[in-house]
Design a protein around this motif. Structure first.
Motif, PDB file in Angstrom:
ATOM      1  N   GLY A 203       0.818  -1.204   0.000  1.00  0.00           N
ATOM      2  CA  GLY A 203       0.000   0.000   0.000  1.00  0.00           C
ATOM      3  C   GLY A 203       0.847   1.247   0.000  1.00  0.00           C
ATOM      4  N   SER A 204       0.360   2.287  -0.684  1.00  0.00           N
ATOM      5  CA  SER A 204       1.087   3.551  -0.709  1.00  0.00           C
ATOM      6  C   SER A 204       0.987   4.267   0.638  1.00  0.00           C
ATOM      7  CB  SER A 204       0.571   4.443  -1.836  1.00  0.00           C
ATOM      8  OG  SER A 204      -0.828   4.622  -1.740  1.00  0.00           O
ATOM      9  N   ALA A 205      -0.057   3.980   1.406  1.00  0.00           N
ATOM     10  CA  ALA A 205      -0.214   4.506   2.772  1.00  0.00           C
ATOM     11  C   ALA A 205      -0.864   3.396   3.592  1.00  0.00           C
ATOM     12  CB  ALA A 205      -1.087   5.756   2.775  1.00  0.00           C
ATOM     13  N   PRO A 206      -0.082   2.354   3.988  1.00  0.00           N
ATOM     14  CA  PRO A 206      -0.667   1.166   4.621  1.00  0.00           C
ATOM     15  C   PRO A 206      -1.468   1.467   5.887  1.00  0.00           C
ATOM     16  CG  PRO A 206       1.703   0.891   4.283  1.00  0.00           C
ATOM     17  CD  PRO A 206       1.356   2.293   3.907  1.00  0.00           C
ATOM     18  N   ALA A 207      -2.575   0.756   6.023  1.00  0.00           N
ATOM     19  CA  ALA A 207      -3.409   0.843   7.231  1.00  0.00           C
ATOM     20  C   ALA A 207      -2.747   0.047   8.348  1.00  0.00           C
ATOM     21  CB  ALA A 207      -4.793   0.275   6.928  1.00  0.00           C
ATOM     22  N   ASP A 208      -3.374   0.044   9.507  1.00  0.00           N
ATOM     23  CA  ASP A 208      -2.859  -0.722  10.643  1.00  0.00           C
ATOM     24  C   ASP A 208      -3.233  -2.200  10.545  1.00  0.00           C
ATOM     25  OD1 ASP A 208      -1.684   1.519  11.821  1.00  0.00           O
ATOM     26  OD2 ASP A 208      -3.546   2.037  12.865  1.00  0.00           O
ATOM     27  N   THR A 209      -4.423  -2.475   9.994  1.00  0.00           N
ATOM     28  CA  THR A 209      -4.910  -3.853   9.906  1.00  0.00           C
ATOM     29  C   THR A 209      -5.689  -4.037   8.609  1.00  0.00           C
ATOM     30  OG1 THR A 209      -6.984  -3.310  11.026  1.00  0.00           O
ATOM     31  CG2 THR A 209      -5.168  -4.086  12.420  1.00  0.00           C
ATOM     32  N   ILE A 210      -5.925  -5.294   8.265  1.00  0.00           N
ATOM     33  CA  ILE A 210      -6.764  -5.606   7.107  1.00  0.00           C
ATOM     34  C   ILE A 210      -8.224  -5.431   7.498  1.00  0.00           C
ATOM     35  CG2 ILE A 210      -7.479  -7.450   5.531  1.00  0.00           C
ATOM     36  CD1 ILE A 210      -4.693  -8.505   5.579  1.00  0.00           C
ATOM     37  N   ASN A 211      -9.011  -4.958   6.560  1.00  0.00           N
ATOM     38  CA  ASN A 211     -10.447  -4.782   6.739  1.00  0.00           C
ATOM     39  C   ASN A 211     -11.072  -6.122   7.154  1.00  0.00           C
ATOM     40  OD1 ASN A 211     -13.233  -4.655   6.188  1.00  0.00           O
ATOM     41  ND2 ASN A 211     -12.952  -3.235   4.487  1.00  0.00           N
ATOM     42  N   PRO A 212     -11.754  -6.181   8.313  1.00  0.00           N
ATOM     43  CA  PRO A 212     -12.356  -7.443   8.775  1.00  0.00           C
ATOM     44  C   PRO A 212     -13.367  -8.035   7.788  1.00  0.00           C
ATOM     45  CG  PRO A 212     -12.399  -5.803  10.522  1.00  0.00           C
ATOM     46  CD  PRO A 212     -11.934  -5.103   9.280  1.00  0.00           C
ATOM     47  N   ALA A 213     -14.081  -7.194   7.046  1.00  0.00           N
ATOM     48  CA  ALA A 213     -15.038  -7.698   6.052  1.00  0.00           C
ATOM     49  C   ALA A 213     -14.296  -8.414   4.923  1.00  0.00           C
ATOM     50  CB  ALA A 213     -15.887  -6.559   5.496  1.00  0.00           C
ATOM     51  N   VAL A 214     -13.117  -7.924   4.571  1.00  0.00           N
ATOM     52  CA  VAL A 214     -12.295  -8.568   3.543  1.00  0.00           C
ATOM     53  C   VAL A 214     -11.844  -9.945   4.025  1.00  0.00           C
ATOM     54  CG1 VAL A 214     -10.043  -8.430   2.393  1.00  0.00           C
ATOM     55  CG2 VAL A 214     -11.564  -6.439   2.415  1.00  0.00           C
ATOM     56  N   VAL A 215     -11.388 -10.020   5.268  1.00  0.00           N
ATOM     57  CA  VAL A 215     -10.977 -11.310   5.837  1.00  0.00           C
ATOM     58  C   VAL A 215     -12.162 -12.280   5.811  1.00  0.00           C
ATOM     59  CG1 VAL A 215     -10.154 -12.490   7.923  1.00  0.00           C
ATOM     60  CG2 VAL A 215      -9.163 -10.284   7.268  1.00  0.00           C
ATOM     61  N   ALA A 216     -13.352 -11.789   6.157  1.00  0.00           N
ATOM     62  CA  ALA A 216     -14.546 -12.643   6.213  1.00  0.00           C
ATOM     63  C   ALA A 216     -14.943 -13.168   4.835  1.00  0.00           C
ATOM     64  CB  ALA A 216     -15.710 -11.876   6.837  1.00  0.00           C
ATOM     65  N   VAL A 217     -14.963 -12.309   3.813  1.00  0.00           N
ATOM     66  CA  VAL A 217     -15.403 -12.783   2.494  1.00  0.00           C
ATOM     67  C   VAL A 217     -14.365 -13.698   1.848  1.00  0.00           C
ATOM     68  CG1 VAL A 217     -16.946 -10.819   2.103  1.00  0.00           C
ATOM     69  CG2 VAL A 217     -14.621 -10.775   1.131  1.00  0.00           C
ATOM     70  N   MET A 218     -13.109 -13.529   2.187  1.00  0.00           N
ATOM     71  CA  MET A 218     -12.086 -14.431   1.669  1.00  0.00           C
ATOM     72  C   MET A 218     -12.176 -15.791   2.362  1.00  0.00           C
ATOM     73  SD  MET A 218     -10.659 -12.856  -0.787  1.00  0.00           S
ATOM     74  CE  MET A 218      -9.098 -13.680  -1.076  1.00  0.00           C
ATOM     75  N   GLU A 219     -12.485 -15.776   3.648  1.00  0.00           N
ATOM     76  CA  GLU A 219     -12.661 -17.024   4.396  1.00  0.00           C
ATOM     77  C   GLU A 219     -13.787 -17.852   3.793  1.00  0.00           C
ATOM     78  OE1 GLU A 219     -11.774 -20.004   6.740  1.00  0.00           O
ATOM     79  OE2 GLU A 219     -10.600 -18.158   6.797  1.00  0.00           O
ATOM     80  N   GLU A 220     -14.810 -17.190   3.243  1.00  0.00           N
ATOM     81  CA  GLU A 220     -15.910 -17.906   2.583  1.00  0.00           C
ATOM     82  C   GLU A 220     -15.401 -18.771   1.428  1.00  0.00           C
ATOM     83  OE1 GLU A 220     -19.287 -14.451   3.392  1.00  0.00           O
ATOM     84  OE2 GLU A 220     -18.552 -14.782   1.359  1.00  0.00           O
ATOM     85  N   LEU A 221     -14.282 -18.377   0.838  1.00  0.00           N
ATOM     86  CA  LEU A 221     -13.684 -19.144  -0.268  1.00  0.00           C
ATOM     87  C   LEU A 221     -12.576 -20.078   0.214  1.00  0.00           C
ATOM     88  CD1 LEU A 221     -13.323 -16.357  -2.988  1.00  0.00           C
ATOM     89  CD2 LEU A 221     -15.211 -17.974  -2.654  1.00  0.00           C
ATOM     90  N   GLY A 222     -12.382 -20.124   1.539  1.00  0.00           N
ATOM     91  CA  GLY A 222     -11.336 -20.981   2.085  1.00  0.00           C
ATOM     92  C   GLY A 222      -9.948 -20.360   2.013  1.00  0.00           C
ATOM     93  N   ILE A 223      -9.888 -19.036   1.843  1.00  0.00           N
ATOM     94  CA  ILE A 223      -8.603 -18.324   1.774  1.00  0.00           C
ATOM     95  C   ILE A 223      -8.443 -17.539   3.066  1.00  0.00           C
ATOM     96  CG2 ILE A 223      -7.244 -16.607   0.524  1.00  0.00           C
ATOM     97  CD1 ILE A 223      -8.859 -17.440  -2.007  1.00  0.00           C
TER      98      ILE A 223
END
Length: 133
Positions: A38-58
Protein backbone atom coordinates in the motif's frame (compact mmCIF):
# COMPACT_ATOMS: atom_id res chain seq x y z
CA UNK A 1 11.91 -20.52 -16.94
CA UNK A 2 11.52 -18.11 -14.05
CA UNK A 3 8.32 -17.70 -12.10
CA UNK A 4 6.48 -14.46 -12.97
CA UNK A 5 6.02 -11.99 -10.11
CA UNK A 6 2.92 -9.86 -9.61
CA UNK A 7 2.60 -6.90 -7.24
CA UNK A 8 -0.87 -5.64 -6.28
CA UNK A 9 -0.96 -2.07 -4.96
CA UNK A 10 -3.74 -0.03 -3.39
CA UNK A 11 -3.67 2.85 -0.92
CA UNK A 12 -4.07 1.05 2.40
CA UNK A 13 -3.20 -2.56 1.47
CA UNK A 14 -6.16 -3.52 3.63
CA UNK A 15 -8.76 -4.55 1.05
CA UNK A 16 -8.51 -4.80 -2.73
CA UNK A 17 -4.80 -5.61 -3.01
CA UNK A 18 -5.01 -8.16 -0.19
CA UNK A 19 -7.96 -9.90 -1.85
CA UNK A 20 -6.19 -9.92 -5.22
CA UNK A 21 -2.98 -11.30 -3.73
CA UNK A 22 -4.85 -13.99 -1.79
CA UNK A 23 -6.88 -15.03 -4.83
CA UNK A 24 -3.87 -15.17 -7.18
CA UNK A 25 -1.77 -17.03 -4.61
CA UNK A 26 -4.60 -19.55 -4.19
CA UNK A 27 -5.27 -19.98 -7.93
CA UNK A 28 -1.62 -20.02 -9.05
CA UNK A 29 -0.57 -22.76 -6.62
CA UNK A 30 3.08 -21.70 -6.68
CA UNK A 31 3.29 -20.87 -10.40
CA UNK A 32 3.36 -17.11 -9.70
CA UNK A 33 5.14 -15.10 -6.98
CA UNK A 34 2.58 -12.76 -5.43
CA UNK A 35 3.05 -9.62 -3.32
CA UNK A 36 0.82 -6.79 -2.21
CA UNK A 37 1.54 -3.36 -0.78
CA UNK A 38 0.00 0.00 0.00
CA UNK A 39 1.09 3.55 -0.71
CA UNK A 40 -0.21 4.51 2.77
CA UNK A 41 -0.67 1.17 4.62
CA UNK A 42 -3.41 0.84 7.23
CA UNK A 43 -2.86 -0.72 10.64
CA UNK A 44 -4.91 -3.85 9.91
CA UNK A 45 -6.76 -5.61 7.11
CA UNK A 46 -10.45 -4.78 6.74
CA UNK A 47 -12.36 -7.44 8.77
CA UNK A 48 -15.04 -7.70 6.05
CA UNK A 49 -12.30 -8.57 3.54
CA UNK A 50 -10.98 -11.31 5.84
CA UNK A 51 -14.55 -12.64 6.21
CA UNK A 52 -15.40 -12.78 2.49
CA UNK A 53 -12.09 -14.43 1.67
CA UNK A 54 -12.66 -17.02 4.40
CA UNK A 55 -15.91 -17.91 2.58
CA UNK A 56 -13.68 -19.14 -0.27
CA UNK A 57 -11.34 -20.98 2.09
CA UNK A 58 -8.60 -18.32 1.77
CA UNK A 59 -7.19 -17.30 5.14
CA UNK A 60 -5.99 -13.68 5.34
CA UNK A 61 -6.10 -13.57 9.15
CA UNK A 62 -2.30 -13.63 9.43
CA UNK A 63 -1.72 -11.05 6.69
CA UNK A 64 -1.02 -7.39 7.41
CA UNK A 65 -0.75 -4.18 5.38
CA UNK A 66 2.74 -3.68 3.94
CA UNK A 67 4.36 -0.49 2.66
CA UNK A 68 5.03 -0.01 -1.03
CA UNK A 69 8.77 -0.09 -1.75
CA UNK A 70 10.75 0.70 -4.84
CA UNK A 71 12.35 -2.75 -4.52
CA UNK A 72 8.97 -4.50 -4.69
CA UNK A 73 8.08 -2.62 -7.88
CA UNK A 74 11.48 -3.34 -9.42
CA UNK A 75 11.14 -7.08 -8.64
CA UNK A 76 7.68 -7.38 -10.20
CA UNK A 77 6.97 -8.40 -13.78
CA UNK A 78 3.43 -7.03 -13.53
CA UNK A 79 2.31 -4.20 -11.24
CA UNK A 80 -1.45 -3.89 -10.75
CA UNK A 81 -2.66 -0.69 -9.17
CA UNK A 82 -6.07 -0.24 -7.62
CA UNK A 83 -6.61 3.40 -6.89
CA UNK A 84 -3.14 4.36 -5.63
CA UNK A 85 -2.90 7.22 -8.11
CA UNK A 86 0.58 8.62 -8.66
CA UNK A 87 2.01 7.02 -5.51
CA UNK A 88 3.26 3.95 -7.38
CA UNK A 89 6.74 4.40 -8.89
CA UNK A 90 6.95 3.70 -12.61
CA UNK A 91 9.91 1.89 -14.11
CA UNK A 92 10.53 1.35 -17.83
CA UNK A 93 9.98 -2.21 -19.01
CA UNK A 94 7.41 -3.10 -16.36
CA UNK A 95 3.87 -4.05 -17.26
CA UNK A 96 1.35 -1.88 -15.43
CA UNK A 97 -2.38 -2.49 -15.18
CA UNK A 98 -4.83 -0.23 -13.37
CA UNK A 99 -7.88 -2.05 -12.08
CA UNK A 100 -10.67 0.43 -11.34
CA UNK A 101 -12.45 -1.13 -8.35
CA UNK A 102 -14.43 0.30 -5.47
CA UNK A 103 -12.65 0.51 -2.12
CA UNK A 104 -14.35 -2.01 0.21
CA UNK A 105 -13.71 0.16 3.30
CA UNK A 106 -16.99 0.80 5.10
CA UNK A 107 -19.11 -1.10 2.59
CA UNK A 108 -21.69 -3.74 3.52
CA UNK A 109 -20.53 -7.36 3.26
CA UNK A 110 -22.61 -7.97 0.08
CA UNK A 111 -20.73 -5.15 -1.69
CA UNK A 112 -17.38 -6.50 -0.46
CA UNK A 113 -18.35 -9.90 -1.92
CA UNK A 114 -19.12 -8.29 -5.29
CA UNK A 115 -15.71 -6.57 -5.29
CA UNK A 116 -14.05 -9.88 -4.35
CA UNK A 117 -15.82 -11.70 -7.18
CA UNK A 118 -14.82 -9.04 -9.73
CA UNK A 119 -11.21 -9.24 -8.53
CA UNK A 120 -11.38 -13.03 -8.83
CA UNK A 121 -12.54 -12.77 -12.46
CA UNK A 122 -9.64 -10.45 -13.27
CA UNK A 123 -7.14 -12.63 -11.38
CA UNK A 124 -8.27 -15.72 -13.32
CA UNK A 125 -7.76 -13.88 -16.65
CA UNK A 126 -4.34 -12.61 -15.55
CA UNK A 127 -3.26 -16.07 -14.47
CA UNK A 128 -4.30 -17.52 -17.85
CA UNK A 129 -2.01 -14.93 -19.52
CA UNK A 130 0.93 -15.47 -17.18
CA UNK A 131 0.80 -19.26 -17.01
CA UNK A 132 -0.84 -20.65 -20.15
CA UNK A 133 -2.35 -24.10 -19.71
Amino acid sequence: MSVPEVLFVCVHNAGRSQMAAGLLHHRAAGQVMVRSAGSAPADTINPAVVAVMEELGIDLSQEFPKPLTTEAVQAADVVITMGCGDACPVFPGKRYLDWQLADPAGLPIDEVRRIRDEIDRRVAALLAELVPA
